[in-house]
Write a protein that holds these residues in place. Structure first.
Motif, PDB file in Angstrom:
ATOM      1  N   ARG A 180       0.813  -1.225   0.000  1.00 29.02           N
ATOM      2  CA  ARG A 180       0.000   0.000   0.000  1.00 29.02           C
ATOM      3  C   ARG A 180       0.848   1.278   0.000  1.00 29.02           C
ATOM      4  N   PRO A 181       1.893   1.385   0.857  1.00 33.19           N
ATOM      5  CA  PRO A 181       2.704   2.615   0.815  1.00 33.19           C
ATOM      6  C   PRO A 181       3.355   2.846  -0.544  1.00 33.19           C
ATOM      7  N   LEU A 182       3.776   1.772  -1.219  1.00 37.32           N
ATOM      8  CA  LEU A 182       4.412   1.911  -2.529  1.00 37.32           C
ATOM      9  C   LEU A 182       3.383   2.294  -3.596  1.00 37.32           C
ATOM     10  N   GLU A 183       2.146   1.795  -3.439  1.00 37.03           N
ATOM     11  CA  GLU A 183       1.083   2.194  -4.354  1.00 37.03           C
ATOM     12  C   GLU A 183       0.767   3.679  -4.201  1.00 37.03           C
ATOM     13  N   GLN A 184       0.745   4.141  -2.946  1.00 37.23           N
ATOM     14  CA  GLN A 184       0.455   5.551  -2.686  1.00 37.23           C
ATOM     15  C   GLN A 184       1.540   6.456  -3.246  1.00 37.23           C
ATOM     16  N   GLN A 185       2.776   5.954  -3.307  1.00 39.37           N
ATOM     17  CA  GLN A 185       3.878   6.734  -3.876  1.00 39.37           C
ATOM     18  C   GLN A 185       3.936   6.630  -5.396  1.00 39.37           C
ATOM     19  N   GLY A 186       3.065   5.812  -5.967  1.00 41.46           N
ATOM     20  CA  GLY A 186       3.052   5.634  -7.408  1.00 41.46           C
ATOM     21  C   GLY A 186       4.099   4.671  -7.929  1.00 41.46           C
ATOM     22  N   LEU A 187       4.738   3.937  -7.026  1.00 46.32           N
ATOM     23  CA  LEU A 187       5.791   3.001  -7.436  1.00 46.32           C
ATOM     24  C   LEU A 187       5.216   1.667  -7.905  1.00 46.32           C
ATOM     25  N   ARG A 212      -1.888  -0.028  -8.337  1.00 46.08           N
ATOM     26  CA  ARG A 212      -2.777  -0.378  -7.242  1.00 46.08           C
ATOM     27  C   ARG A 212      -3.510  -1.690  -7.514  1.00 46.08           C
ATOM     28  N   ARG A 252      10.931   3.335 -11.742  1.00 41.99           N
ATOM     29  CA  ARG A 252      12.016   3.858 -10.903  1.00 41.99           C
ATOM     30  C   ARG A 252      13.239   2.947 -10.806  1.00 41.99           C
TER      31      ARG A 252
END
Length: 439
Positions: free
Chosen positions: A311-318, A321, A400
């Motif tokens: 979830r944190p990586l999804e929120q950062q766009g990495l 989702r 990235r």
């Protein structure tokens, strides 16, 4: 509202409190640890383990205290093959030293002063004839006299006391079936007690708080064979390593006989025992029968852990989702790394059997564990799976981590090189780079 360190600490330790409750720990407290100024804190922490529902057997040693008493009496300690030769004169002193230490430890565990960690504690400390000894006899013409070894452990008797919430305290003197007493080593007693009780852990102490690796840092985890090599090296050194060597002897034997984990922590650092047992990464060295980290296929019960990780990586766009429902349908595609029940890494292999290729996707590693190349471990596992499926190629999309993939042998491709189904789903707004490796 500000979350305090106390609140954060409670929350992080709660899973370990629950995991350890009702478990059996054998604590080996060498004479070296008893001599230190932090001895009182160690005893307080052992009492805290008892109050948390952990069943504790405390085995104490007295090697330096015995040597000091012998020296004061003008008696020279005698050893054969690293084992003390206990003649009549020295045995009288040894019994006095061991008995005094037993009383001192019992007194410490009985303390309940206000404004101390022991306030309100009512601990029953039980000592008895739980260990039956036998003489070592004569070896290479040397008579060991009153030096002995464990013959039998009254495991049922110990369990009865532990079930009554008592701490079982054992010293280095044990009786034999003939009514004699013998001088044993703490490591021999701790090892045999841990094995017979099928203990969940054995814990020991040294000055530096573990085993130092070649990089100068404490080694977090060792398998028994690696620990044995270190022990053999330390045996060639001076007596400063006595406590460490004694623990390694015990831990290696205990692990090979089925005790899952043996911990070596510092007697010099305040609270090291609690940090080792109630934090995810610990602070000392573990001798383990199997690694605390497991690489395995994900199951439906891992959905929550994977979501927490990605979830944190999804929120950062990495990462793209993924819904819980989508993960539930795709869970069989995921490989993960688990540490003490926590998912710390995951990756997926999505199949495109028509083109005989696979996609390496959803690579995520917990931020606290990104310094040990776990991403590479997951990639190797997925490549192995792809090869087993006879895929010719493995591709990945990233925004990235382009250089990471290039370093692992991937090459840049274009959208036209993607499988037909993936090409239709390609997000031109996201503009992910496409890389692939030939299997």
């Amino acid at each position: 509202m500000r979350t305090t360190e106390l609140v954060s600490g409670f929350r992080q330790s709660a899973p370990y409190v629950n995991a350890h409750r009702g478990k059996t720990f054998v604590v080996m407290l060498g004479g070296e640890a008893i001599m230190q100024s932090g001895f009182r804190s160690i005893i307080n922490d052992i009492a805290l383990l008892n109050s948390l529902g952990i069943k504790v057997v405390l085995v104490y040693g007295a090697r330096p205290q015995i040597n000091a008493a012998l020296q004061q009496a003008g008696l020279e300690p005698t050893y054969h093959n690293r084992v003390r030769v206990t003649d009549d004169d020295s045995f009288k002193l040894i019994k006095q030293v061991a008995g005094a230490l037993q009383l001192d430890i019992t007194a410490r565990l009985s303390m309940s002063l206000s404004n101390t960690p022991m306030q309100g504690a009512q601990i029953n400390v039980v000592s008895g004839n739980f260990v039956i000894a036998q003489p070592l006899g004569v070896d290479e013409g040397v008579d060991y006299h009153h030096s002995g070894r464990v013959r039998r452990i009254d495991a049922a008797g110990i369990r009865r006391q532990l079930d009554n919430n008592g701490i079982v305290l054992m010293g280095p003197i044990a009786a034999s079936v003939t009514g004699e007493s013998f001088n044993l080593t703490a490591e021999d007693i701790a090892t045999q007690v841990a094995i017979k009780l099928k203990a969940d852990k054995m814990i020991g102490f040294n000055e530096i708080g573990g085993i130092v690796g070649e990089d100068g840092e404490i080694t977090a985890e060792l398998m028994p064979n690696a620990a044995e090599q270190i022990m053999l090296q330390l045996e060639q050194q001076d007596d400063a390593c006595t406590g460490t060597v004694a623990f390694l002897h015990a831990a290696i034997s205990a692990c090979r006989a089925g005790v899952p984990r043996c911990h070596l922590v510092s007697y010099d650092e305040d609270g090291a025992l609690l940090q080792e047992l109630f934090s995810r990464d610990g602070i000392g060295t573990q001798i383990v029968t199997e690694s605390a980290e497991k690489l395995r296929q994900a199951t439906i019960s891992d959905i929550g852990g994977i979501l927490d990780l990605i979830r944190p990586l999804e929120q950062q766009g990495l990462l793209v989702r993924r819904s819980r429902e989508q993960l539930e349908m795709e869970i069989n595609q995921f490989t993960l790394i688990e540490r003490d029940g926590l998912v710390i890494g995951c990756a997926a292999l999505y199949p495109f059997p028509e083109e005989n290729v696979g996609e390496f996707a959803c690579l995520a590693v917990h931020p606290d564990y990104r310094d040990a190349d776990r991403g590479s471990t997951l990639l190797k596992a997925v490549i192995q799976q792809a090869r087993q499926r006879k895929y010719n190629k493995l591709f990945a999309l990233t925004t990235r981590s382009i250089h990471w993939f290039l370093e692992h042998g991937f090459e840049l491709l274009t959208v036209e090189d993607l499988p037909a189904q993936k090409k239709q789903l390609y997000n031109y707004q996201r503009r992910s780079k496409i890389l692939a490796i030939t299997l």
